[in-house]
Design an enzyme around this catalytic site. Structure first.
Site, PDB file in Angstrom:
ATOM      1  N   ARG A  18      21.890  56.017  21.059  1.00 10.47           N
ATOM      2  CA  ARG A  18      21.634  57.413  21.419  1.00 10.47           C
ATOM      3  C   ARG A  18      22.808  58.065  22.147  1.00 10.47           C
ATOM      4  O   ARG A  18      22.847  59.285  22.310  1.00 10.47           O
ATOM      5  CB  ARG A  18      20.375  57.506  22.294  1.00 10.47           C
ATOM      6  N   GLU A 159       3.730  46.141  28.239  1.00 10.48           N
ATOM      7  CA  GLU A 159       4.619  47.115  27.618  1.00 10.48           C
ATOM      8  C   GLU A 159       3.826  48.307  27.110  1.00 10.48           C
ATOM      9  O   GLU A 159       2.676  48.168  26.679  1.00 10.48           O
ATOM     10  CB  GLU A 159       5.393  46.453  26.468  1.00 10.48           C
ATOM     11  N   ASN A 174       7.592  49.158  35.451  1.00  8.76           N
ATOM     12  CA  ASN A 174       8.603  48.112  35.585  1.00  8.76           C
ATOM     13  C   ASN A 174       9.992  48.719  35.437  1.00  8.76           C
ATOM     14  O   ASN A 174      10.288  49.381  34.447  1.00  8.76           O
ATOM     15  CB  ASN A 174       8.369  47.067  34.479  1.00  8.76           C
ATOM     16  N   SER A 410      69.542  78.956  47.275  1.00 11.83           N
ATOM     17  CA  SER A 410      68.509  79.301  46.301  1.00 11.83           C
ATOM     18  C   SER A 410      69.087  79.440  44.900  1.00 11.83           C
ATOM     19  O   SER A 410      70.205  79.904  44.725  1.00 11.83           O
ATOM     20  CB  SER A 410      67.869  80.628  46.688  1.00 11.83           C
TER      21      SER A 410
END
Ligand code: UD1
Ligand code: CA
Length: 452
Positions: A18, A159, A174, A410
Site C-alpha cells: 500500500r 483476529e 492487540n 569591495s
C-alpha cells in the site's frame, strides 16, 4: 533484580504494497530515520541482549539498514509470508540459542516509547508467561481483540476476521507487541496451526496454547499513538506528525523556546541546547546541534551542522553539511555555509556563499561574497584570517588565503594570497568626468524634443 537475558525479534518481512514504493516499507522515514531504525533503537535502549530482524526475500536494503543501526543484529529471511508465527520462526536459530525473555516487535511501528516496553517486561518479572501490549482503539476494525477474564488476565486474542459478534464489540486491541517468558516458546510456536479465516500462522494463537500449559497471559495498555502501525503514506504522515509533536515538547521541556512549535521540524538526532530561541519555519535535517543561547531566526534549513553558543542565524539561512559556527557567530539572510568553520564572533550577514572555508575569529564577510570553491573538477579551500575584513561583492577564488586583519576592497576577484594586515584590491581604478552627466542629460532632452 537481575533480569533474564532479552532477545528482541523484529518482524519486517511485509512488502508494504500500500505504500506503492520501490523501497521496502520499513525503510520509509519518520524524523529522518527509517521505521526499522526507530524500532531497533528502542530495542537497544531497553537493553536487548540479542536482536533478530526478519526480512522478506530480496530485502537487501532492509538488511543493510538493520546492520547499520544494530551491527550485532542477526538478519533472517522469511521466504514466504505465512503469518506472524511463521515470521518469528524464521529466527528459529536465534530463539534456540537464547534462554530468557523474547520480545516481538513490528518494524512498521516506529513510535513505541521505551517506557511502554519496560511496563511489558515488568509483567514478565511478576511471573506472567506472556505479556501483550494492548490499546483502546478508536476504531477496532481489522485488529485482533484481546479477550480478558474478570480479573484482567488474557484468555485469548481473536483476529478480526475470526471473531464473533460479541468479540467484535471488544475495543481492547492487540498492538502486535508481545513479550514471552516461556521455556518452551519454540515448541508452542511449532504447534500453532493455520486453520483460520486467513489461512495464516497467527502468533496470537500462542496465548491459548501457553494458557493450556498453565502459563498466565497479562495485558499492558498504552495509547493508540504509541503503537501506530504504518501501512500507507497517509499513516506515514500521521506518524511523522506525532513524532514531531513529541520532539517539540521534549525540546521545550529541555529549555528551548519555540515561538510557533508546530512550524519547526526536527530529526531524530537533533540536539538543541538551553535558552535557544527558534522562530517559525525552521527545518532541522539530520545531524544538527545547536548550543546554548543561540538564536535561530525564521525560515532556515540546517543539515549536519553545528551552531555555537549565543550564535545568531537567519532569517533565511542555509547551513549545509560540515558548517561549524563558533560562539557568537552571525550568519544572516540568504547566506549559505557548507563544509566551513567560522571562528568566534565571525560574521557573514548578507547574501553570501561560504563553501570549503575557514573563517578566523572576528572576521567580517561582506554582502555578496562568494567562496569560489569549485573549478568544475575539484573543490578547493579558502582561508580567511582572524579579524580580516572582506568587502562586499568579493569573489575568493580557491585555493586562496587571506591573512589576519587583512582588508579586501569591495568587488575584488581575489586569486592570490593576501598577507597579514595588507589591503588587496582588484578592480580598475575609478575615472571621473566632471559635468558629464548634466551635459548628457541636456543633449538627450533636446533630441527627444526634436523627435516630438
Ligand atoms: C497483527 C495481529 C493483530 C494485531 C495487528 C496490529 C497476528 C495474527 N495479528 O495483524 O492481532 O491487532 O497485527 O497491527 O499477529 N509479518 C511478517 N511475516 C508474515 C506476516 C506478517 O513479517 O508472514 C509482519 C508484517 O510485515 C507486519 C507484522 O508482521 O509488520 C504484522 O503483520 P500483519 O499481516 O500486518 O498483521 P495483521 O493482520 O495486521
Ligand atoms: Ca498490520
Amino acid at each position: 533484580m537481575s533480569r533474564r537475558p532479552l532477545l528482541v525479534v523484529v518482524l519486517a518481512a511485509g512488502q508494504g504494497t500500500r505504500m506503492k514504493s520501490a523501497l521496502p516499507k520499513v525503510l520509509h522515514k519518520v524524523g529522518g530515520r527509517s521505521m526499522l531504525g526507530h524500532v531497533l533503537a528502542v530495542a537497544q535502549s531497553i537493553g536487548a541482549d540479542a536482536l533478530s530482524v526478519v526480512v522478506g526475500p530480496g530485502m537487501d536494503a532492509a538488511r543493510a539498514e538493520a546492520i547499520a543501526v544494530a551491527p550485532n543484529a542477526k538478519v533472517f529471511v522469511q521466504e514466504k509470508q505465512r503469518g506472524t508465527a511463521d515470521a518469528v520462526l524464521a529466527a528459529r536459530e536465534a530463539l534456540a540459542a537464547h534462554s530468557g525473555d523474547v520480545l516481538v516487535l513490528y518494524a512498521d511501528t516506529p513510535l513505541l516509547p521505551p517506557e511502554t516496553l519496560e511496563n511489558l517486561r515488568a509483567r514478565l518479572d511478576d511471573g506472567a508467561g506472556i505479556a501483550v501490549l494492548g490499546f483502546e482503539a478508536a476504531d477496532p476494525t481489522g485488529y485482533g481483540r484481546l479477550l480478558t477474564d474478570g480479573a484482567g488476565w488474557l484468555d485469548a486474542i481473536r483476529e478480526d476476521k475470526d471473531a464473533n459478534e460479541t468479540e467484535l464489540r471488544v475495543r481492547l486491541c492487540n498492538s502486535g507487541v508481545m513479550a514471552f517468558r516461556l521455556d518452551n516458546l519454540l515448541g508452542i510456536l511449532a504447534r500453532i496451526g493455520n486453520k483460520n479465516a486467513k489461512g495464516e500462522f497467527y502468533l496470537t494463537d500462542a496465548v491459548e496454547i501457553a494458557r493450556a500449559g498453565g502459563a498466565r497471559a497479562a495485558v499492558v495498555t498504552c495509547s493508540e499513538d504509541d503503537v501506530l502501525g504504518v501501512n500507507s503514506r497517509e499513516q506515514l504522515a500521521v506518524a511523522e506528525g506525532i513524532f514531531q509533536k513529541r520532539t517539540r515538547l521534549a525540546v521545550m521541556r529541555d529549555g528551548a523556546t519555540l515561538i510557533a512549535p508546530e512550524t519547526v521540524w526536527f530529526s531524530y538526532d537533533t540536539k538543541i541546547g538551553r535558552d535557544v530561541v527558534i522562530e517559525p519555519n525552521v527545518f532541522f535535517d539530520l545531524g544538527v546541534t545547536v548550543e546554548d543561547g543561540a538564536e535561530i531566526k525564521a525560515n532556515c534549513h540546517f543539515e549536519r551542522a553545528r551552531i555555537g553558543q549565543n550564535a545568531r542565524v537567519g532569517p533565511f539561512a542555509r547551513l549545509r553539511p560540515g558548517a561549524v559556527l563558533g560562539a557568537k557567530v552571525h550568519v544572516g539572510n540568504f547566506v549559505e555555509v557548507k563544509n566551513s568553520t567560522l571562528g568566534v564572533g565571525a560574521k557573514a550577514n548578507h547574501l553570501s556563499y561560504v563553501g570549503d572555508g575557514t573563517v578566523g575569529a572576528g572576521a567580517n564577510i561582506g554582502a555578496g561574497t562568494i567562496f569560489c570553491n569549485y573549478d568544475g573538477f575539484f573543490k578547493h579551500h579558502t582561508e580567511i584570517g582572524e579579524g580580516a575584513f572582506v568587502g562586499s561583492n568579493t569573489s575568493l577564488v580557491a585555493p586562496v588565503k587571506v591573512g589576519n586583519r587583512a582588508y579586501i576592497g569591495s568587488g575584488s576577484v581575489i586569486t592570490k594570497n593576501v598577507p597579514d594586515d595588507a589591503l588587496a584590491l582588484e578592480r580598475t581604478s575609478q575615472e571621473e568626468r566632471p559635468g558629464w552627466a548634466a551635459k548628457f542629460r541636456a543633449m538627450m532632452a533636446k533630441r527627444k524634443a526634436r523627435a516630438g
